[in-house]
Design a protein around this motif. Structure first.
Motif, short mmCIF file in Angstrom:
data_model
loop_
_atom_site.label_atom_id
_atom_site.label_comp_id
_atom_site.label_asym_id
_atom_site.label_seq_id
_atom_site.Cartn_x
_atom_site.Cartn_y
_atom_site.Cartn_z
N LEU A 32 0.55 -14.10 22.86
CA LEU A 32 0.00 -12.92 23.54
C LEU A 32 -0.46 -13.34 24.93
O LEU A 32 -1.67 -13.44 25.21
N PRO A 33 0.48 -13.63 25.84
CA PRO A 33 0.08 -14.14 27.16
C PRO A 33 -0.69 -13.12 27.98
O PRO A 33 -1.42 -13.49 28.89
N GLN A 34 -0.56 -11.80 27.71
CA GLN A 34 -1.29 -10.81 28.49
C GLN A 34 -2.79 -10.90 28.22
O GLN A 34 -3.62 -10.64 29.11
N THR A 35 -3.16 -11.24 26.99
CA THR A 35 -4.57 -11.31 26.63
C THR A 35 -5.09 -12.74 26.65
O THR A 35 -6.20 -13.00 27.13
N ASN A 95 -11.42 -7.87 22.66
CA ASN A 95 -10.76 -6.60 22.99
C ASN A 95 -10.37 -5.88 21.71
O ASN A 95 -11.22 -5.58 20.89
N ALA A 112 -3.90 -15.97 28.20
CA ALA A 112 -2.93 -16.61 29.10
C ALA A 112 -2.91 -18.12 28.89
O ALA A 112 -3.92 -18.75 28.55
N LYS A 113 -1.73 -18.69 29.11
CA LYS A 113 -1.54 -20.13 28.97
C LYS A 113 -2.34 -20.87 30.04
O LYS A 113 -2.52 -20.39 31.16
N SER A 123 0.73 -19.51 23.67
CA SER A 123 0.21 -18.18 23.34
C SER A 123 1.36 -17.22 23.10
O SER A 123 2.30 -17.14 23.90
N TYR A 164 -0.18 -13.01 15.39
CA TYR A 164 0.21 -13.81 16.54
C TYR A 164 -0.59 -15.10 16.53
O TYR A 164 -1.68 -15.18 15.95
#
Length: 585
Positions: free
Chosen positions: A238-241, A261, A243-244, A236, A223
């Motif tokens: 991976l917006p969950q980890t 993480n 975030a923009k 991003s 990613y």
């Protein structure tokens, strides 16, 4: 509790391990230790190789993406320069905007010419997509080559970098009305002399950005996250980890890799100052290494099974011969013979079994010979007893002599025979059988009477016996050999013998005389020579008999001591514990 724990631990020490466990431990150790060393060396080598391979692949891919992005941005910069005031298109746009509104024909003609030139620019640059001029004050646009979405607003676009009057955005959804793919874009101020709010907006082709991001050489999930010059997340996957519009975790200008993480991340900084970060899940990152671990683990398990199987085979090779030895020993203990000869098919063990069987046969032969000799000896003893004088016949005969002497008035003969008869009756009793001090003193008196008649000289015998000891048990035939020793060692006509028996914590017996005495060598012979009694005469058996009798009855609890000086006499002291006397069988 501690003792039981120590005992339990001692069972597992090497000195208490069974042969089976020792074979397994030694065999497994000799096979597994080299294997473990090889695995460890291979682990560090393969881990280093795979890690370098994965990291190099990721960094190489990241570098390619960064270069592709820089080329794309450079291309956007180049095209925007053509459309700015410094280019031909920008000058014509300034002329068109300068015309009065009543010159509509000229404006229309110039607008057509501008569109043709824009089409030519976009045609000669296939990586360019949507292009148009944006008027900031009016929030309008013109000269677009494709349809523009109504939601277009430059301030909403993710800013990637901004310098020299140009802003770069992306990746973001295209503002092309008919396209929803991710693109990169640039917004450049045209710098018209007549108007200060005119910008040219350019997007990349809708396939270009997608091809750049998907150009991954790493086999797992990969990613991307785009950062501006200050570490803000502009884009991003991976917006969950990540975030923009947030600062990248633990952002540092000099840090190019790290963990967050369940992810590894690698960062590549462009010449313009923005960064592209490759995010890889740890599971995907370690997938190839984990596969290698699984293969090594399966191989190790197979190797362990093979090693245990070989150890078991080796144990069986040792166990079967040992079992044969055990069976032979049991049969030997049971005096049984094994009819079938078992072979282990191992030459060394078969030779040992053969030697053991020969040794067993020799032992049985020796047992048979000893048994035969013992039987012969018993037969001789029985034969000897048959020729011995019957004690009852002897005493009955002496009793007859006693009555004949009495009838004929022979008092001396009567006295001699009577004393001899009593002494024989006492002495011919079972040797070692329990008697009392009183009985032993009475037998001693009869013995002294016989000795005085036999040698025809007078000697004084003094007896001092404590009344408390008369009924105490004492071994039979103890006092006579001690007194006999005094008689046979230089006792003269004016000699005397003192017999004292008293009781302290033990029974104390003392025999004293004023005879010629004995040397230390003679005392040693009397106490330690087993054949010393053979040199005596008459009824004497000797001190050696007394010593052995005391050792047999009392062990170390009884003592016998002799003190003597040449010309001054001898003293024999015997100490006997007061206890029930055990009969000697």
């Amino acid at each position: 509790m501690i003792g039981k724990l120590r005992e339990s631990l001692r069972v597992f020490t090497y000195d208490y391990l069974t042969l089976k466990r020792r074979i397994f431990i030694i065999f497994l150790g000799s096979t597994l230790i080299p294997f473990i060393c090889i695995v460890l060396i291979s682990y560090y080598t393969i881990y280093s190789i795979l890690t370098n391979k994965i990291q190099n692949g990721i960094l190489s891919n990241l570098k390619q993406v960064e270069l592709s992005m820089e080329n794309t941005i450079s291309n956007l910069n180049h095209v925007s320069q053509q459309l700015a005031f410094a280019g031909s298109v920008g000058k014509k746009l300034d002329q068109m905007l300068s015309l009065p509104s009543e010159q509509s024909f000229e404006r229309s003609k110039m607008l057509s010419d501008l569109k043709d030139e824009l089409s030519l620019v976009t045609f000669t640059n296939p990586n360019i997509g949507l292009t148009f001029y944006y008027f900031q004050k009016d929030r309008t646009y013109d000269l677009e080559n494709m349809g523009v979405k109504d939601t277009f607003a430059p301030e909403k676009l993710p800013l990637l970098a901004a310098y020299s009057g140009i802003s770069y955005y992306g990746p973001h959804i295209s503002n092309n009305r008919f396209d929803n793919n991710f693109v990169l874009s640039a917004l450049r101020k045209v710098d018209l002399p007549t108007r200060d709010d005119v910008y040219v907006y350019i997007e990349t082709g809708f396939h270009l950005t997608q091809n750049i991001l998907n150009n991954g050489q790493f086999g797992g999930g990969n990613y991307h996250v785009f950062l501006d010059n200050n570490g803000r997340v502009a884009y991003s996957e991976l917006p969950q980890t990540f975030a923009k519009d947030t600062i990248f975790p633990n952002f540092s200008q000099n840090q190019t890799y790290g963990t967050q993480n369940e992810f590894y991340w690698f960062r590549q900084v462009s010449n313009q100052g923005w960064s592209i970060v490759s995010i890889i899940p740890k599971a995907d990152y370690n997938k190839e290494i984990n596969q290698w671990f699984v293969q090594i683990g399966l191989f190790a398990l197979l190797f362990l099974v093979i090693s245990i199987g070989m150890a078991w085979v080796l144990w069986k090779m040792v166990y079967v011969p040992l079992n044969g030895f055990n069976r032979e020993i049991k049969l030997m203990a049971q005096n049984r013979v094994q009819n079938v000869t078992v072979k282990t098919k191992i030459p060394e063990f078969d030779f040992l079994l053969h030697q053991f069987r020969q040794m067993k046969e020799q032992i049985w032969s020796l047992f048979a010979e000893v048994e035969r000799k013992e039987k012969s000896r018993v037969d001789l003893e029985v034969e000897k007893l048959l020729y011995q004088i019957n004690p009852h016949f002897l005493m009955n005969t002496l009793d007859t002599v006693h009555w004949l002497a009495l009838m004929n008035g022979q008092t001396e003969i009567d006295k001699l025979v009577s004393s001899l008869n009593k002494l024989l009756h006492y002495n011919l009793g079972k040797l070692g059988a329990a008697s009392t001090v009183e009985e032993e003193i009475e037998a001693l008196k009869q013995y002294l009477t016989l000795q005085q008649i036999r040698y025809d000289f007078q000697f004084d015998v003094q007896m001092q016996v404590d009344e408390k000891v008369w009924r105490l048990p004492i071994p039979r035939f103890i006092l006579q050999p001690l007194v006999e020793n005094s008689l046979y060692h230089g006792l003269s006509d004016d000699g005397y013998i003192q017999v004292e028996v008293c009781l302290t914590d033990k029974l104390q017996i003392a025999i004293r005389d004023n005879g010629a005495g004995m040397s230390e060598e003679t005392i040693h012979q009397l106490l330690h020579r087993s054949d010393s009694e053979n040199k005596k005469v008459g009824m004497g058996i000797g001190l050696n008999y007394v010593k052995r009798m005391l050792e047999s009855q009392y062990g170390d609890q009884a003592q016998i001591r002799i003190q003597s000086r040449i010309g001054s006499g001898t003293t024999i002291q015997v100490t006997i514990p007061v206890m029930e006397v055990q009969s000697q069988t």
